[in-house]
Design a protein around this motif. Structure first.
Motif, PDB file in Angstrom:
ATOM      1  N   ALA A   8       3.192  10.992  -5.750  1.00  0.00           N
ATOM      2  CA  ALA A   8       4.340  11.541  -6.485  1.00  0.00           C
ATOM      3  C   ALA A   8       3.892  12.119  -7.823  1.00  0.00           C
ATOM      4  O   ALA A   8       4.458  13.117  -8.293  1.00  0.00           O
ATOM      5  N   GLN A   9       2.882  11.519  -8.430  1.00  0.00           N
ATOM      6  CA  GLN A   9       2.435  11.969  -9.746  1.00  0.00           C
ATOM      7  C   GLN A   9       1.936  13.421  -9.748  1.00  0.00           C
ATOM      8  O   GLN A   9       2.309  14.196 -10.633  1.00  0.00           O
ATOM      9  N   PRO A  10       1.120  13.839  -8.761  1.00  0.00           N
ATOM     10  CA  PRO A  10       0.715  15.250  -8.737  1.00  0.00           C
ATOM     11  C   PRO A  10       1.888  16.205  -8.566  1.00  0.00           C
ATOM     12  O   PRO A  10       1.848  17.339  -9.064  1.00  0.00           O
ATOM     13  N   VAL A  11       2.926  15.763  -7.862  1.00  0.00           N
ATOM     14  CA  VAL A  11       4.118  16.608  -7.707  1.00  0.00           C
ATOM     15  C   VAL A  11       4.793  16.796  -9.063  1.00  0.00           C
ATOM     16  O   VAL A  11       5.153  17.903  -9.449  1.00  0.00           O
ATOM     17  N   ASP A  42      11.294  14.796  -2.585  1.00  0.00           N
ATOM     18  CA  ASP A  42      10.859  13.948  -1.468  1.00  0.00           C
ATOM     19  C   ASP A  42      10.011  14.734  -0.475  1.00  0.00           C
ATOM     20  O   ASP A  42       8.998  14.224   0.033  1.00  0.00           O
ATOM     21  N   ALA A  43      10.426  15.977  -0.183  1.00  0.00           N
ATOM     22  CA  ALA A  43       9.647  16.803   0.737  1.00  0.00           C
ATOM     23  C   ALA A  43       8.270  17.124   0.156  1.00  0.00           C
ATOM     24  O   ALA A  43       7.251  17.065   0.860  1.00  0.00           O
ATOM     25  N   LEU A 103       0.831  -1.208   0.000  1.00  0.00           N
ATOM     26  CA  LEU A 103       0.000   0.000   0.000  1.00  0.00           C
ATOM     27  C   LEU A 103       0.864   1.257   0.000  1.00  0.00           C
ATOM     28  O   LEU A 103       0.548   2.242  -0.688  1.00  0.00           O
ATOM     29  N   LEU A 104       1.963   1.228   0.750  1.00  0.00           N
ATOM     30  CA  LEU A 104       2.859   2.387   0.773  1.00  0.00           C
ATOM     31  C   LEU A 104       3.473   2.627  -0.605  1.00  0.00           C
ATOM     32  O   LEU A 104       3.562   3.773  -1.058  1.00  0.00           O
ATOM     33  N   ALA A 105       3.881   1.554  -1.271  1.00  0.00           N
ATOM     34  CA  ALA A 105       4.462   1.705  -2.607  1.00  0.00           C
ATOM     35  C   ALA A 105       3.446   2.313  -3.573  1.00  0.00           C
ATOM     36  O   ALA A 105       3.765   3.220  -4.360  1.00  0.00           O
ATOM     37  N   LEU A 106       2.211   1.845  -3.512  1.00  0.00           N
ATOM     38  CA  LEU A 106       1.162   2.379  -4.383  1.00  0.00           C
ATOM     39  C   LEU A 106       0.835   3.829  -4.038  1.00  0.00           C
ATOM     40  O   LEU A 106       0.679   4.674  -4.924  1.00  0.00           O
ATOM     41  N   ALA A 107       0.737   4.107  -2.747  1.00  0.00           N
ATOM     42  CA  ALA A 107       0.399   5.463  -2.326  1.00  0.00           C
ATOM     43  C   ALA A 107       1.522   6.447  -2.653  1.00  0.00           C
ATOM     44  O   ALA A 107       1.263   7.587  -3.043  1.00  0.00           O
ATOM     45  N   SER A 108       2.765   6.008  -2.509  1.00  0.00           N
ATOM     46  CA  SER A 108       3.900   6.884  -2.825  1.00  0.00           C
ATOM     47  C   SER A 108       3.839   7.335  -4.272  1.00  0.00           C
ATOM     48  O   SER A 108       4.059   8.513  -4.591  1.00  0.00           O
ATOM     49  N   CYS A 166       2.351  16.379  -0.095  1.00  0.00           N
ATOM     50  CA  CYS A 166       1.194  15.993  -0.912  1.00  0.00           C
ATOM     51  C   CYS A 166       0.483  14.787  -0.310  1.00  0.00           C
ATOM     52  O   CYS A 166      -0.748  14.707  -0.309  1.00  0.00           O
ATOM     53  N   TYR A 167       1.252  13.854   0.214  1.00  0.00           N
ATOM     54  CA  TYR A 167       0.712  12.655   0.870  1.00  0.00           C
ATOM     55  C   TYR A 167      -0.189  13.063   2.033  1.00  0.00           C
ATOM     56  O   TYR A 167      -1.202  12.422   2.305  1.00  0.00           O
ATOM     57  N   ASN A 168       0.178  14.149   2.693  1.00  0.00           N
ATOM     58  CA  ASN A 168      -0.538  14.588   3.883  1.00  0.00           C
ATOM     59  C   ASN A 168      -1.730  15.482   3.569  1.00  0.00           C
ATOM     60  O   ASN A 168      -2.803  15.345   4.172  1.00  0.00           O
ATOM     61  N   ILE A 169      -1.580  16.415   2.603  1.00  0.00           N
ATOM     62  CA  ILE A 169      -2.657  17.387   2.366  1.00  0.00           C
ATOM     63  C   ILE A 169      -3.517  17.046   1.157  1.00  0.00           C
ATOM     64  O   ILE A 169      -4.584  17.628   0.976  1.00  0.00           O
ATOM     65  N   GLY A 170      -3.068  16.121   0.314  1.00  0.00           N
ATOM     66  CA  GLY A 170      -3.840  15.707  -0.853  1.00  0.00           C
ATOM     67  C   GLY A 170      -3.445  16.457  -2.118  1.00  0.00           C
ATOM     68  O   GLY A 170      -2.943  17.591  -2.053  1.00  0.00           O
ATOM     69  N   PRO A 171      -3.652  15.837  -3.294  1.00  0.00           N
ATOM     70  CA  PRO A 171      -3.221  16.429  -4.563  1.00  0.00           C
ATOM     71  C   PRO A 171      -3.854  17.781  -4.883  1.00  0.00           C
ATOM     72  O   PRO A 171      -3.174  18.688  -5.373  1.00  0.00           O
ATOM     73  N   ALA A 172      -5.142  17.936  -4.628  1.00  0.00           N
ATOM     74  CA  ALA A 172      -5.809  19.196  -4.986  1.00  0.00           C
ATOM     75  C   ALA A 172      -5.236  20.358  -4.189  1.00  0.00           C
ATOM     76  O   ALA A 172      -4.937  21.425  -4.745  1.00  0.00           O
ATOM     77  N   ALA A 173      -5.084  20.161  -2.882  1.00  0.00           N
ATOM     78  CA  ALA A 173      -4.520  21.216  -2.041  1.00  0.00           C
ATOM     79  C   ALA A 173      -3.075  21.493  -2.417  1.00  0.00           C
ATOM     80  O   ALA A 173      -2.636  22.650  -2.423  1.00  0.00           O
ATOM     81  N   PHE A 174      -2.339  20.438  -2.764  1.00  0.00           N
ATOM     82  CA  PHE A 174      -0.940  20.616  -3.150  1.00  0.00           C
ATOM     83  C   PHE A 174      -0.841  21.485  -4.401  1.00  0.00           C
ATOM     84  O   PHE A 174      -0.082  22.465  -4.429  1.00  0.00           O
ATOM     85  N   LYS A 175      -1.596  21.142  -5.433  1.00  0.00           N
ATOM     86  CA  LYS A 175      -1.501  21.872  -6.700  1.00  0.00           C
ATOM     87  C   LYS A 175      -1.901  23.339  -6.561  1.00  0.00           C
ATOM     88  O   LYS A 175      -1.372  24.205  -7.259  1.00  0.00           O
TER      89      LYS A 175
END
Length: 204
Positions: free
Chosen positions: A67-70, A84-85, A58-63, A90-99
């Motif tokens: 990573a893709q939105p970054v 990496d940072a 699950l970690l590999a898939l989630a990473s 992004c893992y914590n706040i989600g792709p939409a908030a990150f972008k």
């Protein structure tokens, strides 16, 4: 770019790794390395249990998922530490908030220091602040000099993952060159006569 082994170790330390579902700080059912139902990878409910192998997968898939939105949001070259940072955030706040974040906008404008400062704007709930400062420090750091911390209040950085050395097989010894086949000497008139003479003497 891909999340580095050091980046993965930092992410695991920040999120924890629990094999039984639990409620996170905002009341969301979570399992493994910070995996929630919102990840789209698994439905997390009360009482859910997984194995360590399942958590690693699950970690590999989630990473990769985060990573893709970054990769798509960041338009300038990144160091491995910056990437990496960003994945950790992004893992914590989600792709939409990150972008849509100020720190992404500043980074794309070439303002690295302003980006680092804006990372700290994401400071709610209050207990996330020490993690966010560690992500800011990771963003500004060099792994060659300092390994990242899970939280800036930690006494020690995350442990660097061991690198497995795979021994290369020794090259095969070259096969010996085949011995040239003996080539019979061509028969000559003199040689034939000597052979007949020898045979005649033996019979006499």
């Amino acid at each position: 770019m891909e999340l580095s082994p050091i980046g993965r170790a930092a992410l695991r330390s920040r999120e924890g790794d629990k094999l039984v579902a639990y409620l996170d700080s905002v009341g969301v059912w979570t399992i493994g390395v910070g995996i929630t139902t919102a990840s789209g990878l698994i439905t997390v409910t009360k009482g859910l249990r997984i194995t360590q192998e399942q958590s690693d997968k699950l970690l590999a898939l989630a990473s990769e998922k985060y990573a893709q939105p970054v990769r798509s949001a960041i338009k300038r070259p990144m160091t491995q530490e910056q990437f990496d940072a960003f994945v950790s955030i992004c893992y914590n706040i989600g792709p939409a908030a990150f972008k849509g974040s100020t720190f992404v906008r500043r980074f794309n404008a070439g303002d690295v220091e302003g980006c680092a400062a804006a990372i700290l704007m994401w400071n709610k709930p209050a207990e996330i602040t020490s993690r966010r400062r560690a992500e800011r420090d990771q963003f500004l750091s060099s792994y060659a000099k300092n390994l990242p911390k899970a939280r800036d209040t930690d006494a020690k950085p995350v442990a660097a993952p061991a690198v497995t050395q795979v021994a290369k097989p020794a090259p095969a010894a070259p096969a010996p060159a085949p011995s040239p086949a003996a080539t019979p000497a061509p028969a000559t008139a003199g040689g034939l006569l000597a052979a007949l003479l020898s045979l005649f003497i033996k019979k006499a």
